[in-house]
Write a protein that holds these residues in place. Structure first.
Motif: not given
Length: 88
Positions: A7-16, A30-34, A64-72
């Motif tokens: 997770d590159n939180a500064a760029e708001h993206r997951y990277e592979i 990211l908004g709250g727990d979503t 999911k491991d961070a406890g976040l709800s997911i919207i796709a």
């Protein structure tokens, strides 16, 4: 090939990374727990090699491991969730 998703939180993206090189991104808001996935892209040289699926799996697992709800909102992530509902 060695895959690593982070997770590159500064760029708001997951990277592979594949063998240490950036190979793709899953952008999010990211908004709250979503977490809302908005766009996914894989570098052209890695297309067709399963990198996008590994990225989706890793990003969804980290969220999911961070406890976040997911919207796709991203069609790729949405399609991946349909095939793997346990990650929703």
């Amino acid at each position: 090939m060695d895959f690593e998703v982070s997770d590159n939180a500064a760029e708001h993206r997951y990277e592979i990374r594949v063998d240490g090189e950036k190979a793709g991104f899953a952008y999010y808001r990211l908004g709250g727990d979503t977490v809302t996935f908005t766009h996914t892209e894989v570098e052209p040289q890695y297309e067709g090699q399963g990198v996008g699926s590994k990225l989706a799996n890793g990003a969804l697992t980290l969220a999911k491991d961070a406890g976040l709800s997911i919207i796709a909102q991203c069609p790729f992530i949405a399609a991946y969730i349909k095939r793997h509902p346990e990650l929703a």
